[in-house]
Scaffold this motif. Structure first.
Motif, PDB file in Angstrom:
ATOM      1  N   LEU A 361     -12.081  10.832 -18.149  1.00 25.74           N
ATOM      2  CA  LEU A 361     -12.406  10.982 -20.602  1.00 25.74           C
ATOM      3  C   LEU A 361     -14.036   9.935 -20.089  1.00 25.74           C
ATOM      4  O   LEU A 361     -14.533  10.388 -21.433  1.00 25.74           O
ATOM      5  N   ALA A 362     -14.036   9.084 -19.783  1.00 28.00           N
ATOM      6  CA  ALA A 362     -15.549   7.857 -19.577  1.00 28.00           C
ATOM      7  C   ALA A 362     -16.374   8.701 -19.112  1.00 28.00           C
ATOM      8  O   ALA A 362     -17.559   9.073 -19.395  1.00 28.00           O
ATOM      9  N   SER A 363     -16.506   9.849 -17.979  1.00 26.03           N
ATOM     10  CA  SER A 363     -16.971  10.524 -17.693  1.00 26.03           C
ATOM     11  C   SER A 363     -17.427  11.838 -18.115  1.00 26.03           C
ATOM     12  O   SER A 363     -18.584  12.517 -18.734  1.00 26.03           O
ATOM     13  N   ASN A 364     -16.805  11.851 -18.931  1.00 27.16           N
ATOM     14  CA  ASN A 364     -17.051  13.390 -19.841  1.00 27.16           C
ATOM     15  C   ASN A 364     -16.658  12.391 -21.876  1.00 27.16           C
ATOM     16  O   ASN A 364     -16.233  13.245 -22.831  1.00 27.16           O
ATOM     17  N   GLY A 365     -17.130  10.851 -21.759  1.00 20.16           N
ATOM     18  CA  GLY A 365     -17.150  10.954 -22.657  1.00 20.16           C
ATOM     19  C   GLY A 365     -18.314  11.474 -24.213  1.00 20.16           C
ATOM     20  O   GLY A 365     -17.980  11.838 -25.354  1.00 20.16           O
ATOM     21  N   LYS A 367     -19.423  14.298 -24.033  1.00 19.71           N
ATOM     22  CA  LYS A 367     -18.878  15.961 -24.384  1.00 19.71           C
ATOM     23  C   LYS A 367     -17.590  15.444 -25.189  1.00 19.71           C
ATOM     24  O   LYS A 367     -17.731  16.189 -26.427  1.00 19.71           O
ATOM     25  N   LEU A 368     -17.454  15.223 -24.813  1.00 17.11           N
ATOM     26  CA  LEU A 368     -15.416  14.693 -26.035  1.00 17.11           C
ATOM     27  C   LEU A 368     -15.957  13.494 -27.035  1.00 17.11           C
ATOM     28  O   LEU A 368     -14.849  13.904 -27.968  1.00 17.11           O
ATOM     29  N   LYS A 369     -16.581  12.972 -27.393  1.00 14.73           N
ATOM     30  CA  LYS A 369     -17.469  11.985 -28.038  1.00 14.73           C
ATOM     31  C   LYS A 369     -16.323  10.823 -28.138  1.00 14.73           C
ATOM     32  O   LYS A 369     -15.248  10.981 -29.200  1.00 14.73           O
ATOM     33  N   ILE A 370     -16.428  10.424 -27.080  1.00 14.81           N
ATOM     34  CA  ILE A 370     -14.742   9.467 -27.444  1.00 14.81           C
ATOM     35  C   ILE A 370     -15.561   7.954 -26.721  1.00 14.81           C
ATOM     36  O   ILE A 370     -16.392   8.169 -25.825  1.00 14.81           O
ATOM     37  N   PRO A 371     -15.815   7.158 -27.493  1.00 19.93           N
ATOM     38  CA  PRO A 371     -15.982   5.650 -27.583  1.00 19.93           C
ATOM     39  C   PRO A 371     -15.736   4.732 -26.282  1.00 19.93           C
ATOM     40  O   PRO A 371     -14.555   4.903 -25.566  1.00 19.93           O
TER      41      PRO A 371
END
Length: 539
Positions: A361-365, A367-371
């Protein structure tokens, strides 16, 4: 004033001095781990050695130390067997100190990059020789001077000092790095030379400590053994303990001496305990915490944090690690080595599986708009908890068990084999981890989840519980396993060795007192029963 006198009396106690001495020696290993973690990213260091930050040579410099440890374990244990545990420790300390000095001067005086890299490699190997010997001899020294029901506590306290050494090195690293900067050579030379404080302290306190009575009896120095028992356990204990040791030595002499061939060949008399020893260290390496200790900042960078933030989060992790080691020495003689390892492997497998998800999730943060905080904070919590689980369940038992399951004639060799496997396994892990980070990124966590699951399963099936038993009782497990024709713990003596002897599994030839303490007995040849060697009968 009363508290001061109490503290002074505690420090004067020989058991306390032994723990302090052994702890200081074990702290050398932890200091090296913390020392190299930020040196690896120092620009002056990389320039002096002529290597790039992502070069595989960075991992090679770290990992050759473990090869030195493997060789040093054999040399140190052989010397300790011949000359004494204390003399063995001092010889290893001198070797580690020399290796450290070679590392410190590498690249000084305008030396070429090749010369600097060569001297650094040599220094790492020589230091490994010394630390490997220390890691082989100190657990034996400590175990032979501890009570049967306190061996785990003593070694866990000593390994808490290991984490103290790791913290000390990392704190010094952070301080000098942020004060002097990553381009300053003293930002990496100072953490190296500060390690000399450990040999200095140990040599200064050398005269306070005795040789182990078991080694003295093994070399027919019974009068010296009596003096050692008197100094450590008190005058009232001398006759009983010397008689027990002499009796145990006679029994071992009847069975003959033990060679390395007896330990490493399938037909050898000590092959089974050697497999348990080897797999303990292999499984400890498979938990992945050799990588976490050395490459902590890089792991937090994988979770999305910047370089400086990752360094301070790593420092917090090491401090938490040190604190949680208190739980290890509280539990290890109460719950047992085996139970801690099995449960530890289970929770570590879950933790690394969670870190795989959080790393992804952090690596694709973006792209996924995850803080960052949505993955970073849970990642910190999981890794901090996983670190504490490793410290409680896996840091100490693989070192402790080899000192408990071999006869006196093979104990130092068994500890040496333990360090050899630890060195080779960690050589592989620390060499491959940077490559894994560069190629697998967060998927490396999933690999560690799988290896932890394997470690837990193997321990459940084949590793006996050696806590709260005498050395001789632990050897009975392997004799009965050979008679049974099975290494499965559940099949030897109805699975009695799955648990501590005072918790459950009391057999027909045993009885429990009113407090639930098992007092296993043997026939004395006159139709009576007496407590087994080293046990206290409270009836």
């Amino acid at each position: 004033m009363g508290k001061f006198n109490s503290l002074a009396g505690k420090i004067a106690d020989k058991q306390t001095q032994i723990v302090l001495f052994s702890s200081t020696a074990i702290a050398l290993y932890g200091y090296d781990q913390g020392m190299m973690s930020l040196i690896n990213t120092n620009y002056s260091y990389l320039g002096t050695m002529g290597i790039a930050e992502e070069s595989p040579v960075v991992g090679v410099i770290v990992s050759v130390y473990y090869l030195g440890c493997a060789v040093g374990a054999v040399l140190g244990s052989r010397y300790a067997d011949a000359k004494g545990r204390k003399k063995g420790i001092f010889a290893c300390l001198a070797t580690a100190s020399l290796g450290n000095l070679l590392m410190f001067v590498a690249g000084m005086g305008g030396a070429s990059q090749r010369a600097a890299l060569t001297l650094m490699m040599v220094g790492r190997i020589v230091m490994g020789l010394g630390v490997g010997g220390i890691d082989a001899v100190v657990p034996v020294y400590s175990s032979e001077l501890s009570e049967d029901d306190a061996r785990g506590t003593a070694l866990a306290q000593e390994f808490q000092a290991n984490i103290f050494g790791l913290n000390m090195a990392f704190i010094i690293n952070v301080a000098v790095t942020h004060t002097l900067g990553k381009w300053n050579q003293w930002a990496w030379r100072i953490p190296i030379i500060v390690m000399q404080v450990y040999p200095a302290l140990l040599f200064a306190g050398a005269s306070l400590l005795p040789e182990t009575p078991r080694w003295c009896v093994l070399h027919e120095q019974n009068e010296q053994a009596k003096q050692s028992i008197k100094r450590v356990f008190g005058e009232d204990e001398v006759e009983d303990r010397i008689n027990e040791l002499v009796e145990a030595h006679k029994k071992e002499e009847e069975e003959g001496t033990t060679s390395y061939a007896d330990m490493i060949w399938p037909s050898g008399s000590q092959f089974h305990p050697t497999v348990v020893t080897v797999m303990g260290q292999v499984n400890q390496a498979l938990t992945g915490y050799g990588a976490v200790s050395v490459y902590g900042p890089q792991i937090f960078e994988l979770l999305g944090f910047g370089v400086t933030t990752a360094e301070f989060i790593t420092l917090g992790n090491y401090v938490f690690y040190f604190g949680m080691m208190t739980v290890a020495w509280i539990l290890i003689d109460r719950l047992g080595r085996r139970r801690l390892m099995i449960q530890g492997a289970f929770w570590l497998a879950i933790s690394f599986a969670l870190l795989t998800i959080l790393g992804g999730l952090a690596s694709n943060g973006e792209k996924l708009k995850i803080p960052l905080l949505a993955t970073g904070i849970p990642g910190i919590i999981v890794l901090y908890l996983a670190t504490s689980v490793f410290g409680i369940g896996w840091l100490v038992p693989p070192w402790l068990i080899p000192t408990e399951i071999y006869p006196s004639t093979a104990r130092a060799q068994g500890a040496a084999i333990s360090v050899i496997i630890w060195g080779l396994a960690n050589f592989a892990v620390t060499l491959l981890t940077p490559i894994g980070f560069n190629n697998l990124e967060y998927w490396l966590f999933l690999v560690f989840a799988a290896t932890n699951a394997f470690a837990g399963l193997w321990t459940y099936l084949y590793c006996p519980e050696s806590g709260n038993r005498t050395f001789e009782e632990n050897q009975d497990f392997f004799k009965e396993a050979a008679e049974k024709g099975s290494w499965r713990v559940s099949r030897v003596r109805d699975g009695e060795f799955r648990v501590l002897p005072d918790t459950e599994g009391i057999g027909d030839d045993e009885e429990a007192d009113g407090e639930g303490q098992r007092n296993k007995k043997k026939d004395n040849g006159q139709g009576e029963t007496t407590p087994l060697l080293g046990r206290t009968n409270t009836e």
